[in-house]
Design an enzyme around this catalytic site. Structure first.
Site, PDB file in Angstrom:
ATOM      1  N   ASP A 262       0.874  -1.166   0.000  1.00  0.00           N
ATOM      2  CA  ASP A 262       0.000   0.000   0.000  1.00  0.00           C
ATOM      3  C   ASP A 262       0.916   1.222   0.000  1.00  0.00           C
ATOM      4  O   ASP A 262       2.096   1.142   0.342  1.00  0.00           O
ATOM      5  CB  ASP A 262      -0.944   0.004   1.211  1.00  0.00           C
ATOM      6  CG  ASP A 262      -2.129   0.952   0.990  1.00  0.00           C
ATOM      7  OD1 ASP A 262      -2.068   1.769   0.041  1.00  0.00           O
ATOM      8  OD2 ASP A 262      -3.105   0.885   1.756  1.00  0.00           O
TER       9      ASP A 262
HETATM   10  C1  BGC Z   1      -4.940   3.413   0.128  1.00  0.00           C
HETATM   11  C2  BGC Z   1      -5.064   2.413  -0.984  1.00  0.00           C
HETATM   12  C3  BGC Z   1      -4.930   3.114  -2.307  1.00  0.00           C
HETATM   13  C4  BGC Z   1      -3.613   3.848  -2.344  1.00  0.00           C
HETATM   14  C5  BGC Z   1      -3.363   4.598  -3.643  1.00  0.00           C
HETATM   15  C6  BGC Z   1      -3.708   4.278  -0.001  1.00  0.00           C
HETATM   16  O1  BGC Z   1      -3.752   5.344   0.888  1.00  0.00           O
HETATM   17  O2  BGC Z   1      -4.938   2.741   1.367  1.00  0.00           O
HETATM   18  O3  BGC Z   1      -6.288   1.736  -0.905  1.00  0.00           O
HETATM   19  O4  BGC Z   1      -5.035   2.195  -3.359  1.00  0.00           O
HETATM   20  O5  BGC Z   1      -3.586   4.811  -1.301  1.00  0.00           O
HETATM   21  O6  BGC Z   1      -4.204   5.669  -3.785  1.00  0.00           O
END
Ligand code: BGC
Length: 761
Positions: A262
């Site tokens: 993530d």
């Molecule tokens: C989130 C993810 C997301 C990623 C990219 C993160 O803060 O937890 O779900 O895909 O950002 O935007």
């Protein structure tokens, strides 16, 4: 540092990447090039989540290209309810909107994997046509607690329903030749301190509940990528967890894709690569340097790096960017709006109906509640979508031929103009607002009383919006507010005194408390956050043009205190900083594990999540059970049959001739006057003698096609024997309890239904 790679001369002798020469390419890449492939280019152009300007404007991230070997950059973009990219770009008037589909929870409420697959197909087409390679969806964490701020992105409290819906979604998206990223693996069940929180959970609860949904999606749909979560699991960070990624995901489940962190998740780059977390997103110079340094000082082996690079390249060769796909930037948004509409139509759940619905479009309708005039299409954060429009209920009813009571209509139209302006002033143009400002609820007393004389019925919508980075507030989000209750009370009194009915519509991303107020309403429907066509969907359900067939993917308990995880879930504190995912940022990777529910969270309820808990230990604490949902027609179920089958899932006859599972059929007839769809939910009650077992567990389900009045069909469900096994903590493996199992075909986790018993020896 990275610039020299991009500028490196292409020598005639250097091979370029092909599907069949990955080992050769890996052997020729320099360490710096390998690090560049694995560590994303976030730091170069990343000016806030969802605003990566390297690839597609407003995407979430990208990998570095290595042009001398024909390795392109690939682009990742969010998220579960539609593709999230910027709708505007400098230098052009052209817009790049994406369809705002129903939220994940609503897709699960359809209990219709075929339909969800069609949503995936449409969404994946937008991914392809806007030049993105991998969609950062679906969200597959379990609804452990109703206050989790991201529940709307997730499907259900039940791993089978969540896993089946996710598998359908993944297959649909990937049928376009683009990837998905099933997230957040695993146990990302709270937003508070999500980067540092340690989820403490038993192996059994992990295997049967929290990992199970991912297992189903991986085994059935082979997602191209999977995203590790921000949190720790029993003391080890999810993205640095060798056991989770190498042993379980790849070893046991046979996952063939790439694992991506993530965004900014984890701390120890070398540990992430060693664990098999192939792509470090969004990436930074610090991560790039750390990777190279770790190889140089021997703390990370080149074999580990090469394994990750190999998987990264295996992903890249599948992507449209590698194929040189000429995307159009003009997906068919009109056709996809229709897909959105169809999916939402099946996800609406009718919870209560004392003869109030269907209603209209004839007569006069009083439309109340600010949300009716400002529908909520989806949640906030990375799961939000820049959709071209949102049809609110005022518009939806007008398009559906309803006549709105003019006193209230005029009042709300003027009031909402001011409120919309006020909200815009507060939120500004920032699309990354977690607690989006909402219009303030009003109860225009005299207008309500006048409307009760003139109108034939009242519809009131209450709304809730929330999202990534914050959990919900018990008092402000989960409970109805005083001014909302005031509106409901006044409307209910005025209309009931005239013998007229009141319907409440819940336009919400997660459940709200209902027991204290639902007696004031004659009907209640939950339309979740239904995407851009929401008003049309709700109008069709209210009028009966669409017969509701959604079922709850979670339990609605009587009160928050009844929730099994309530004693071990953080409560919002007013003094929290705005974005409290970073609430306890401790020095480096240091953890002191001192503060309950913040530094660590005990999953003390164990496997007793949702209906597994309520059905076994507190049946009286349920307002609406898991799987519940009404229809405007009636159905009869009969001729339940349970037949053993003897073949393995690959079609081979089981070597020992033992039973491999059961095939269950039920005949469903539409005995009412309207066409409709029904859902047969198959629960199993295990003997529970030698093992601790929930009273019921969902093991299969089937949705009927649209049955005309008087029409019948037979639904077929399969229960593999292995799905009845439980994780035996002592033995450290799956164990199947012997004895008598009851197979119950029912309309909810608490309903009686039809039942048959089988004995497993
Ligand atoms: C989130 C993810 C997301 C990623 C990219 C993160 O803060 O937890 O779900 O895909 O950002 O935007």
């Amino acid at each position: 540092m990275l610039t020299f790679i991009l500028a490196a001369a292409v020598s005639a002798a250097t091979p370029v990447l092909r599907e069949d020469n990955i080992p050769e390419i890996v052997s020729l890449l320099t360490l710096e090039e390998k690090a560049a492939i694995l560590v994303g280019c976030g730091s170069k152009a990343f000016d806030g989540i969802g605003r990566n300007d390297v690839g597609v404007k407003g995407s979430a991230g990208a990998t570095h290209a290595v042009p001398r070997m024909g390795i392109p950059s690939i682009v990742f973009a969010d998220g579960p309810a539609g593709l999230r990219i910027d709708p505007n770009r400098p230098g052009t008037d052209k817009t790049f909107y994406c369809t705002g589909f129903p939220i994940g929870t609503m897709l699960a409420s359809t209990w219709n994997p075929d339909l969800v697959r069609s949503v995936g197909e449409a969404m994946g087409n937008e991914v392809l046509e806007y030049g993105v390679d991998v969609l950062l969806a679906p969200g597959l964490n379990i609804h452990r607690n109703p206050l989790c701020g991201r529940n709307f992105e997730y499907y259900s409290e039940d791993p089978l329903l969540a896993g089946e819906i996710a598998a359908a979604f993944v297959s649909g998206v990937q049928s376009n030749g683009v990837g998905t990223s099933v997230k957040h693996f695993a146990l990302n069940n709270q937003e508070l301190n999500r980067l540092h929180n340690d989820a403490r959970v038993s192996m059994r609860a992990m295997r049967e509940i929290y990992l199970r949904a991912f297992e189903i999606a991986v085994r059935k749909a082979q997602p191209w990528t999977l995203m590790t979560s921000y949190n720790y699991i029993n003391g080890v960070h999810a993205s640095e967890n060798y056991w989770l990624l190498a042993e379980i995901l790849r070893g046991e489940w046979g996952f063939k894709g790439a694992v991506v962190t993530d965004w900014g998740g984890g701390y120890d780059t070398a540990a992430q690569i060693h664990a098999g977390n192939d792509l470090i997103q969004s990436g930074s110079d610090a991560r790039y340097n750390a990777l190279i340094q770790a190889v140089k000082d021997g703390s990370l082996s080149m074999d580990d790096v090469d394994a990750c690079v190999t998987r990264a390249l295996e992903l890249i060769v599948k992507c449209p960017s590698f194929r040189g796909y000429k995307y159009s930037d003009t997906p068919d948004l009109q056709a996809h709006a229709q897909v959105c509409r169809t999916a939402a139509d099946e996800g609406v759940v009718l919870l209560k109906n004392n003869g109030a619905l269907p209603a209209g479009p004839d007569g006069v309708t009083a439309l109340l509640g600010v949300t009716s005039y400002a529908f909520i299409a989806g949640g906030t954060g990375s799961g939000d979508v820049h959709r071209p429009y949102v049809v609110d209920l005022q518009q939806g009813l007008a398009d559906g031929g309803f006549t709105l009571e003019d006193g209230l209509d005029a009042f709300y139209s003027a009031y909402m103009q001011d409120e919309r302006w006020r909200c815009k002033m507060i939120d500004g143009n920032n699309s990354w607002v977690i607690d989006r400002e909402r219009p303030i609820e009003v109860a225009p007393d005299s207008l309500i009383r006048q409307a009760a004389l003139k109108a034939d019925r009242a519809f009131i919508t209450f709304g809730r919006v929330f999202g990534e980075g914050k959990d919900r507030d018990l008092h402000y989000s989960y409970m109805l507010q005083d001014n909302e209750l005031e509106l409901l009370r006044r409307t209910s009194e005025a209309f009931h005194s005239q013998g007229k009915k009141v319907t409440v519509i819940l336009n919400i991303g997660g459940v709200v408390e209902m027991s204290s107020w639902q007696d004031l309403a004659d009907a209640v429907i939950v339309c979740w956050q239904p995407g851009e066509e929401g008003g049309h969907t709700v109008a069709s359900v209210l009028s009966g043009e669409v017969n509701p067939s959604g079922r709850l993917p979670m339990t609605i308990s009587r009160s928050y205190g009844d929730e099994p995880s309530a004693p071990n879930f953080p409560r919002i504190f007013e003094d929290k900083p705005f974005n409290y995912s970073f609430y306890r940022r401790l020095e480096g990777n240091k953890k002191d594990y001192t503060v309950k529910d913040i530094d660590y969270t005990d999953y003390a309820e164990d496997i007793y999540v949702g209906y597994r808990y309520f059905g076994t230990k507190a049946p009286g604490a349920v307002a609406y059970p898991f799987g519940y949902g009404l229809s405007y027609t009636s159905f009869r179920w009969e001729k339940m049959k349970v037949v053993p089958y003897y073949t393995e899932s690959d079609g081979a006859i089981a070597a020992d001739g033992k039973i491999a599972g059961y095939i269950v059929t039920v005949e469903v007839s539409n005995t009412g006057k309207l066409a409709g769809k029904d859902v047969v939910e198959l629960y199993v009650k295990a003997p529970g003698k030698s093992m601790d077992k929930p009273a019921r567990e969902l093991k299969a389900f089937a949705k009927t096609p649209l049955l005309q009045a008087g029409e019948s069909c037979t639904v077929t469900m399969t229960v593999p024997l292995e799905s009845l096994a439980s994780w035996d903590e002592q033995a450290g493996g799956w164990a199947l309890e012997r004895g008598r199992y009851r197979l119950i075909a029912a309309r909810s986790a608490a309903a009686r239904g039809l039942a048959k018993s089988v004995r497993i020896r």
